[in-house]
Write an enzyme that holds these catalytic residues in place. Structure first.
Site, PDB file in Angstrom:
ATOM      1  N   TYR A   1       0.837  -1.200   0.000  1.00  9.04           N
ATOM      2  CA  TYR A   1       0.000   0.000   0.000  1.00  9.04           C
ATOM      3  C   TYR A   1       0.879   1.260   0.000  1.00  9.04           C
ATOM      4  O   TYR A   1       1.893   1.333   0.690  1.00  9.04           O
ATOM      5  CB  TYR A   1      -0.929   0.021   1.204  1.00  9.04           C
ATOM      6  CG  TYR A   1      -2.047  -0.993   1.152  1.00  9.04           C
ATOM      7  CD1 TYR A   1      -2.266  -1.776   0.028  1.00  9.04           C
ATOM      8  CD2 TYR A   1      -2.888  -1.187   2.241  1.00  9.04           C
ATOM      9  CE1 TYR A   1      -3.296  -2.700  -0.016  1.00  9.04           C
ATOM     10  CE2 TYR A   1      -3.925  -2.118   2.209  1.00  9.04           C
ATOM     11  CZ  TYR A   1      -4.117  -2.873   1.074  1.00  9.04           C
ATOM     12  OH  TYR A   1      -5.130  -3.803   1.038  1.00  9.04           O
TER      13      TYR A   1
ATOM     14  N   GLY B   1     -16.726  -0.741  -4.636  1.00 10.76           N
ATOM     15  CA  GLY B   1     -16.125   0.375  -5.337  1.00 10.76           C
ATOM     16  C   GLY B   1     -16.971   1.630  -5.345  1.00 10.76           C
ATOM     17  O   GLY B   1     -16.800   2.506  -6.201  1.00 10.76           O
TER      18      GLY B   1
END
Length: 330
Positions: A53, A220
């Site tokens: 990340y 999403g």
């Protein structure tokens, strides 16, 4: 905040998991620290991240932001059940080199030490395999994990994006090793609009005592009131969500979802999270707030009690496939 045990372990974790993927790419360090403080104040004790990340040339940045937050003290590290992941390539951008990704014993060893340094801690509570590695046998993987557990660097091990048969294979091989606990959690894509995990992944997790940690609980952003926000001039759909809404059938279904919840005076995003909390085997969904306001919205989901009539209506809108083999046979 409500708490539950992670799978078959004695570890108690919050029913919401703080996802940190936005820390760095979309949320700067001061605001990331503020979100983590707010999460801890609200009782969220389960934080999830991954070594990659930050992405691209900044991979590792998210772990570093969490590490600088731990370094502030005040019991921050002691109160958090810390989960991170290994698999993605952590080599320099544009300069690929062997053994800097996947699940070889060599990479696992190096990746753990690098994550511990970035996170400014001496152990990781839940170390997760970010993806299956088709080229590394589980005998090698478990040997590497056993060494790290013995060294006190990791406590529990989980999987992410594993199919049901790999969950079974991993834990059957672990069961043949003296003292190896095996996988205790699976982090999978699971939400109202994407229910294929119910076919085999979640049944396998339940059979082997793994806690299920859904990622992308709002699919999403599609389940977060996206059409209403567009109409009201708010945040517009982008990326995969925008592409998905180009499908007339899916857009109609999302519109029906928003209309249904409007009748119940419920917020779509909060309802999508609350729905996951009703699902068998689910420990808690991962929420990835970019702001403290988004975190506050997610927290309200824990308090929601969805009526049976609404759950029935949601099943009709998003029926899923059902468990296997009935999903594809009889």
């Amino acid at each position: 905040m409500e708490y539950t045990q992670l799978g078959r372990t004695g570890l108690k974790v919050s029913r919401l998991v703080l996802g940190t993927m936005n820390f760095g790419p979309q949320t700067d360090e001061p605001h990331s620290h503020a979100i983590m403080d707010a999460a801890l104040d609200a009782g969220i004790n389960f934080f999830d991240t991954a070594n990659v990340y930050g992405w691209g040339e900044n991979k590792g940045r998210t772990e570093s932001i969490i590490g600088s937050w731990f370094a502030k003290g005040g019991g921050r590290r002691e109160k958090v059940v810390l989960a991170t992941k290994v698999y993605g390539n952590m080599g320099a951008e544009g300069e690929p080199w062997p053994n800097e990704d996947k699940l070889s014993a060599l990479n696992i060893r190096r990746a753990v030490d690098a994550s511990l340094k970035r996170l400014q801690t001496d152990h990781i509570d839940l170390y997760q395999f970010h993806h299956i590695d088709r080229s590394t046998p589980f005998e090698e993987i478990w040997q590497a994990i056993d060494v790290l557990v013995g060294q006190g660097k990791i406590l529990y091990v989980g999987s992410s994006n594993f199919p049901g048969y790999k969950i079974a294979q991993a834990n059957e091989i672990a069961a043949r090793r003296d003292g190896t606990i095996g996988l205790v959690s699976e982090q999978c894509l699971y939400n109202l609009a994407e229910r294929r995990a119910e076919m085999e992944v979640i049944p396998a997790a339940q059979e082997y005592g793994l806690g299920v940690i859904p990622w992308s609980p709002l699919h999403g952003g599609l389940l977060g009131g996206i059409i209403k926000k567009q109409v009201e001039g708010g945040r517009r759909a982008s990326g995969r969500a925008a592409d998905a809404l180009k499908d007339p059938a899916l857009r109609s279904r999302i519109q029906s979802y928003e209309d249904l919840l409007d009748k119940h005076h419920l917020e779509p995003g909060e309802t999508a999270l609350a729905w996951l909390l009703t699902r068998p085997g689910v420990t808690g969904p991962i929420v990835g707030p970019r702001t403290t306001e988004q975190l506050e919205s997610a927290l309200r989901a824990v308090e929601l009690e969805l009526p049976e009539s609404l759950l029935t209506d949601l099943d009709e809108l998003f029926p899923g496939t059902g468990p296997s083999p009935e999903a594809f046979a009889w």
